[in-house]
Scaffold this active site. Structure first.
Site, PDB file in Angstrom:
ATOM      1  N   HIS A 134       2.088   1.371   5.247  1.00  0.00           N
ATOM      2  CA  HIS A 134       2.975   2.519   5.043  1.00  0.00           C
ATOM      3  C   HIS A 134       2.461   3.664   5.915  1.00  0.00           C
ATOM      4  CE1 HIS A 134       4.605   6.015   2.808  1.00  0.00           C
ATOM      5  NE2 HIS A 134       5.497   5.192   2.282  1.00  0.00           N
ATOM      6  N   ASP A 211      -4.864   0.722  -0.678  1.00  0.00           N
ATOM      7  CA  ASP A 211      -3.634   1.434  -0.999  1.00  0.00           C
ATOM      8  C   ASP A 211      -2.905   0.583  -2.038  1.00  0.00           C
ATOM      9  OD1 ASP A 211      -1.109   2.426  -1.205  1.00  0.00           O
ATOM     10  OD2 ASP A 211      -0.671   2.406   0.948  1.00  0.00           O
ATOM     11  N   GLN A 214       1.830   0.080  -4.359  1.00  0.00           N
ATOM     12  CA  GLN A 214       2.816  -0.927  -4.801  1.00  0.00           C
ATOM     13  C   GLN A 214       2.151  -2.033  -5.618  1.00  0.00           C
ATOM     14  OE1 GLN A 214       5.973  -0.523  -4.474  1.00  0.00           O
ATOM     15  NE2 GLN A 214       6.139   1.008  -2.850  1.00  0.00           N
ATOM     16  N   LYS A 237       5.622   5.822  -9.025  1.00  0.00           N
ATOM     17  CA  LYS A 237       5.986   4.406  -8.838  1.00  0.00           C
ATOM     18  C   LYS A 237       5.544   3.563 -10.033  1.00  0.00           C
ATOM     19  CE  LYS A 237       5.401   4.791  -3.821  1.00  0.00           C
ATOM     20  NZ  LYS A 237       6.751   4.767  -3.265  1.00  0.00           N
ATOM     21  N   CYS A 375       9.427   3.966   5.572  1.00  0.00           N
ATOM     22  CA  CYS A 375       8.148   4.642   5.882  1.00  0.00           C
ATOM     23  C   CYS A 375       7.104   3.633   6.345  1.00  0.00           C
ATOM     24  CB  CYS A 375       7.626   5.442   4.694  1.00  0.00           C
ATOM     25  SG  CYS A 375       8.688   6.780   4.216  1.00  0.00           S
TER      26      CYS A 375
HETATM   27  C1  LIG Z   1       2.419   0.997   0.095  1.00  0.00           C
HETATM   28  C2  LIG Z   1       2.612   2.480  -0.037  1.00  0.00           C
HETATM   29  N1  LIG Z   1       1.611   3.303   0.259  1.00  0.00           N
HETATM   30  C3  LIG Z   1       1.709   4.620   0.131  1.00  0.00           C
HETATM   31  C4  LIG Z   1       2.871   5.193  -0.285  1.00  0.00           C
HETATM   32  C5  LIG Z   1       2.956   6.664  -0.404  1.00  0.00           C
HETATM   33  O1  LIG Z   1       3.273   7.035  -1.711  1.00  0.00           O
HETATM   34  P1  LIG Z   1       3.571   8.550  -2.033  1.00  0.00           P
HETATM   35  O2  LIG Z   1       4.708   8.966  -1.140  1.00  0.00           O
HETATM   36  O3  LIG Z   1       3.909   8.564  -3.468  1.00  0.00           O
HETATM   37  O4  LIG Z   1       2.316   9.295  -1.709  1.00  0.00           O
HETATM   38  C6  LIG Z   1       3.972   4.388  -0.578  1.00  0.00           C
HETATM   39  C7  LIG Z   1       5.279   4.949  -0.973  1.00  0.00           C
HETATM   40  O5  LIG Z   1       6.307   4.351  -0.780  1.00  0.00           O
HETATM   41  C8  LIG Z   1       3.825   2.991  -0.472  1.00  0.00           C
HETATM   42  O6  LIG Z   1       4.835   2.160  -0.766  1.00  0.00           O
END
Ligand SMILES: Cc1ncc(COP(=O)(O)O)c(C=O)c1O
Length: 417
Positions: A134, A211, A214, A237, A375
């Site tokens: 991401h 990370d 998800q 999420k 993203c």
């Molecule tokens: C795999 C992953 N990492 C990081 C993020 C970033 O999350 P946030 O925008 O809540 O900081 C997301 C959000 O879609 C994500 O799917």
């Protein structure tokens, strides 16, 4: 009792009709059709328990925390700190001091970049990520690159969207100062073999940031078992409020790191000559935090642990298999991301129809999916697309949602195919 034990006690079956009744937002019509919500990877809907916790905190238990000697402030402080313990429980962290509240996963990664890596790395040092990250796990390292010459190294994937383990290993070097990898890809649904990745990085003494944005909502997570140095996730999420997330970090690392931001709440004493910081985790929590959101996150954690993450995983695994089979039957549809280990996400393209057309037509049927690069532009481009349509599953989705999606997609095909 640990959440793993709780999950085992709950058994495998979720009563989805009862679960759905917990989510008020699901029970509405969009364009005259019952809402079918298939965008949980972007943000999850909230159970009534979370909505009630927010309302109750704001209506009865609200004051600024850590400052007041009066009863209401102490109550709010206790609730905020109880939420930290719930995150500790969710992740099975050894110590509540290892849980830093952040705004979201993004902020957690930026914190590690600036407070952990920046002081330790020199120009030419490297951070190793994967080709399926991401943007939140790409851009902070690029910023650091511009600030101090850190190099971003990317481990490639195959055409199914699976990480190439030997290629990953080959990119570990003496210059690698951190491995930062996504556990579950939001764009493809690929589940990375994180135990293996951590083991390979640790063999060379390299710390690992996971990370888990998800992951935490889909499977039990145990940071002691994983032995990762850092892990981040977002509350929104995980069926909790937006504006709150958490960074887990091993205590000895957090203790050695300078604060990320300066301000109130994170100090022991301040003079114009200098400042003494609080201990972890507070030295990383400058300013008034998202008080009610933290309490809401605690309620969300209670909710998912009450259902049992093993039960949630079993339900979602079965539903993903059902949806994968059903989508493969839709004429002109191609899945993007067909890893052997997948979770929650179905990315796809269709002959003749731009993803935006697919999303717009499905919306007219009351079906909410996401379209675009999610993203995660580099991985979508790596697999030969500029955009995909993405349906993503949450614990409240059922076969009827998938049947409605397939019906809508057949209509798209009949119009564009
Ligand atoms: C795999 C992953 N990492 C990081 C993020 C970033 O999350 P946030 O925008 O809540 O900081 C997301 C959000 O879609 C994500 O799917």
């Amino acid at each position: 009792m640990s959440h793993l034990a709780t999950a085992t006690r709950q058994g495998a079956g979720l009563d989805i009709a009862r679960v759905r009744a917990d989510f008020p937002c699901l029970h509405q019509s969009i364009h005259g059709r019952p809402l079918v919500y298939l965008d949980t990877a972007a943000s999850a809907q909230k159970p009534k328990a979370v909505i009630d916790a927010l309302a109750h905190t704001l209506g009865h238990d609200y004051a600024n925390i850590h400052r007041g000697i009066y009863e209401l402030s102490q109550r709010a402080t206790d609730l905020h700190e109880a939420a930290r313990s719930k995150v500790q429980d969710l992740l099975n962290a050894r110590d509540a001091r290892e849980i830093v509240f952040t705004r979201n996963a993004t902020e957690g990664i930026n914190l590690v970049a600036q407070s952990f890596l920046r002081p330790r790395a020199a120009a030419g040092d490297e951070v190793l990520i994967t080709a399926m990250e991401h943007h939140a796990n790409i851009v902070p390292w690029q910023l650091l690159g511009a600030q101090m010459g850190l190099r971003l190294v990317v481990a490639p994937i195959n055409d199914q969207g699976e990480l190439l383990l030997d290629e990953f290993e080959a990119r570990l070097s003496d210059r690698t100062k951190l491995v930062s990898v996504v556990w579950v890809s939001n764009a493809l649904g690929t589940v990375n073999p994180v135990h293996e990745l951590i083991a390979r990085a640790h063999r060379r003494g390299i710390p690992v940031l996971l990370d888990a944005a998800q992951a935490v909502q889909h499977r039990p997570v145990d940071v002691q078992d994983l032995d990762c140095e850092f892990l981040v996730f977002s509350g929104h999420k995980l069926y909790g409020p937006s504006g709150i997330g958490a960074l887990y970090g091993k205590a000895e690392l957090l203790e050695a790191m300078p604060p990320y931001q300066g301000g109130g709440e994170m100090i022991e004493s301040v003079s114009f000559e200098g400042t003494e910081f609080k201990d972890i985790p507070y030295k990383f929590e400058a300013g008034t935090p998202a008080i009610e959101a933290a309490v809401g996150l605690g309620a969300a954690i209670d909710y998912v642990l009450g259902l049992g993450l093993e039960s949630i995983a079993a339900h979602e695994t079965e539903l993903l298999a059902y949806a994968t089979r059903a989508l493969r039957q839709v004429p002109g549809l191609r899945l993007v991301g067909t890893a052997r280990e997948k979770c929650s996400v179905l990315s796809f393209v269709m002959d003749g129809a731009h993803p935006q057309d697919i999303g717009t037509l499905l919306d007219l049927d009351g079906i909410a999916i996401r379209t675009g690069h999610h993203c995660a532009q580099p991985v979508i481009e790596r697999l030969g697309h500029s955009a995909t349509a993405r349906a993503s599953l949450g614990l409240y989705n059922d076969h009827a949602d998938i049947d409605a999606l397939v019906h809508g997609l057949r209509r798209v095909n009949s119009m564009f195919g």
